[in-house]
Design a protein around this motif. Structure first.
Motif, PDB file in Angstrom:
ATOM      1  N   LEU A 155       0.889  -1.173   0.000  1.00  0.00           N
ATOM      2  CA  LEU A 155       0.000   0.000   0.000  1.00  0.00           C
ATOM      3  C   LEU A 155       0.925   1.220   0.000  1.00  0.00           C
ATOM      4  CD1 LEU A 155      -3.075   0.671   0.258  1.00  0.00           C
ATOM      5  CD2 LEU A 155      -2.667   1.015   2.690  1.00  0.00           C
ATOM      6  N   TRP A 175       0.403   6.939  -1.889  1.00  0.00           N
ATOM      7  CA  TRP A 175      -1.044   6.955  -2.107  1.00  0.00           C
ATOM      8  C   TRP A 175      -1.728   7.847  -1.086  1.00  0.00           C
ATOM      9  CZ3 TRP A 175      -4.215   2.447  -4.183  1.00  0.00           C
ATOM     10  CH2 TRP A 175      -3.591   1.925  -5.330  1.00  0.00           C
ATOM     11  N   ASP A 176      -2.712   8.579  -1.565  1.00  0.00           N
ATOM     12  CA  ASP A 176      -3.407   9.553  -0.731  1.00  0.00           C
ATOM     13  C   ASP A 176      -4.509   8.873   0.096  1.00  0.00           C
ATOM     14  OD1 ASP A 176      -4.006  11.963   0.310  1.00  0.00           O
ATOM     15  OD2 ASP A 176      -5.059  12.738  -1.448  1.00  0.00           O
ATOM     16  N   VAL A 177      -4.084   8.095   1.082  1.00  0.00           N
ATOM     17  CA  VAL A 177      -5.028   7.367   1.942  1.00  0.00           C
ATOM     18  C   VAL A 177      -5.108   8.094   3.286  1.00  0.00           C
ATOM     19  CG1 VAL A 177      -5.456   5.172   3.116  1.00  0.00           C
ATOM     20  CG2 VAL A 177      -4.397   5.185   0.841  1.00  0.00           C
ATOM     21  N   ALA A 180      -9.095   2.559  -0.882  1.00  0.00           N
ATOM     22  CA  ALA A 180      -8.560   3.352   0.232  1.00  0.00           C
ATOM     23  C   ALA A 180      -8.197   4.775  -0.171  1.00  0.00           C
ATOM     24  CB  ALA A 180      -7.323   2.659   0.804  1.00  0.00           C
ATOM     25  N   SER A 181      -7.734   4.954  -1.404  1.00  0.00           N
ATOM     26  CA  SER A 181      -7.370   6.302  -1.837  1.00  0.00           C
ATOM     27  C   SER A 181      -8.488   6.903  -2.686  1.00  0.00           C
ATOM     28  CB  SER A 181      -6.057   6.275  -2.625  1.00  0.00           C
ATOM     29  OG  SER A 181      -6.205   5.454  -3.765  1.00  0.00           O
ATOM     30  N   GLY A 202     -11.750   6.021   1.016  1.00  0.00           N
ATOM     31  CA  GLY A 202     -10.994   7.098   1.648  1.00  0.00           C
ATOM     32  C   GLY A 202     -11.863   8.336   1.870  1.00  0.00           C
TER      33      GLY A 202
END
Lengths: 306, 306
Positions: free
Chosen positions: A29, A33-35, B161-162, B166
């Motif tokens: 992950l 990544w913009d999580v 998730a992103s 998210g």
């Protein structure tokens, strides 16, 4: 790769697989990544909780077994991560108050006890979804788009409504009301075997298995999955709580219907042995380049004490 | 295909799309599949609950727009179903007691009110999982494995998730504490736009769009998604509860931070108009074979009253 040579014990071999999987999971992950931070924490909390990593090991081992050497290792590791994502999400959702309402898992507080119910539901959803991103990524790591897509479609079937989720539903609806061995078998075939079948077959696909080999590997997966589950039922009654990382006799206390409950302890042990033999027979018939580790894993699952 | 000719109003066109999607959805979970009956019921209950079917319509429309005729219709319909599966699962999980705790959705009792919380969680999981089976199936229906796999990977990113999950997490964590328009935008971009971007881009991929067209269609999706959400906020304040199928002023009662709350009603309306214009500009720049319906849909979303 030292531990992968033929003389290593199966325990060392699985330990090595688990370490490799752990390393791959750490990069699965990407930090870029913009999580949302809290979501990432919740996902990693349960992914990191460990366990035996049997399913990822089966992906890696099946890939090697078919081809006889560690080919397409990157693709196999990516799919190994995917199967662990699916397994992890299923545990998070199973532990929820509306489901099994468990406070502990592998000796740690369950996801919802740490992050709250809403986040646990969403972390599960995110893990489930990301598994399919990982499978898609396998195509950039040494397998064809056709193979990656076949793996993706099979994951959706075996993890979905007619697979793992279906088994979970049957378990939930049948709780305390199961009277026939056939019902219990349906539950375990789907709740446990289906994801193991996926692991074995996806690894075999990466290794380039033919249709007949895939069929035989499905039989292997089905049988070791069922044996694994029955062994779990047995260990809940006679196992060591410290080794298991969870209290024993929980099935009895929860009045859960298990194999020992339905057919007795001796019959259950005999069934585990017979399923293991059937699994090993299928592997031998499959004429794989190197069947040894898959044969050893089948035995290991019966002889484990946790 | 009568309603698809150029003279049909956009409302008729979308109505026709919705009927096509409905028919495809009816066959999307084959009766031959061994799915526990109650799980199937729970999945279909929410899938059948209808709604505007805007996301599937965008898949179909984008595919046509790129190629200029209804090519690869079967593949587009299969992916249209997939996006509706994802949208439906997200609504089921959002409505859960641990999340928004909603008793009604589109005028019907929510999934967990009918089937219980555990089943609603599992029905959501099953819908989410099956979406990826549908995408994989698109490859048997007129697109290449490469295209189907690209669509699958993009779905996992934009729904995960992103992406959508998210956005849902950000919404949950930010509730009542959002002070900046940037935070609210983040939430809506992910919670709403990402799945709309997926719908438009997956349709365009099926239609054979090039990289530049995909980029412009992403801008279109992002902007109409945001406009759609702001329009929802506006309708919650000034709309007709009967047409909306849900009570108005619920955002105010729940003290939800919305665009009208943060920047005022007039500014919100101006923003919707400006986003719509940006979306339409992107479509024109994309030099599609037939941009008309995508342009009309952008306008339709602003002028709708429910």
């Amino acid at each position: 790769m030292e531990a992968r040579d033929a003389t290593a014990t199966i325990r060392d071999y699985l330990q090595h697989s688990a370490s490799e999987t752990q390393a791959a999971l750490a990069g699965s992950l990407p930090a870029g990544w913009d999580v949302p931070g809290r979501l990432r924490e919740a996902m990693l909390y349960s992914l990191d909780a460990g366990g035996k990593r049997i399913r990822p090991a089966l992906v890696l081992t099946a890939a090697e077994a078919v081809r006889g050497f560690a080919s397409d290792r990157e693709a196999a590791l990516t799919v190994a991560c995917a199967v662990e994502y699916i397994h992890t999400y299923s545990l998070i959702h199973d532990d929820l108050p509306a489901m099994d309402n468990d406070d502990f898992r592998r000796g740690k507080p369950t996801n919802h006890k740490v992050f709250g119910e809403a986040m646990a539901i969403l972390a599960g959803d995110a893990l489930l979804t990301h598994a399919f991103k990982l499978v898609a990524d396998a195509a950039a790591r040494g397998v064809s788009a056709e193979t990656a897509l076949a793996i993706s479609g099979e994951l959706a079937v075996l993890a979905g409504a007619s697979g793992m989720v279906g088994g979970q539903v049957a378990d939930m609806l049948g709780e305390q009301g199961i009277t026939a061995i056939r019902e219990l078998e349906f539950i375990h075939l789907h709740k446990t075997s289906d994801l193991i079948i996926f692991a074995v077959k996806s690894g075999a696909r990466i290794g380039g298995a033919n249709a007949r080999q895939l069929e035989l590997l499905e039989i292997y997966g089905r049988n070791i999955g069922l044996a694994f589950q029955i062994q779990d039922d047995i260990l809940d009654l006679v196992g060591d709580a410290v080794k298991l990382g969870k209290p024993t006799n929980s099935d009895v206390e929860q009045r859960k219907v298990t194999y020992p409950f339905l057919i007795g302890m001796e019959e259950s042990k005999a069934l585990v042995a017979s399923l293991t033999e059937q699994a090993k027979t299928a592997i031998i018939e499959a004429e794989l380049a190197d069947p040894s580790r898959l044969l050893q894993i089948a035995d290991y699952l019966v002889h484990r004490d946790h």
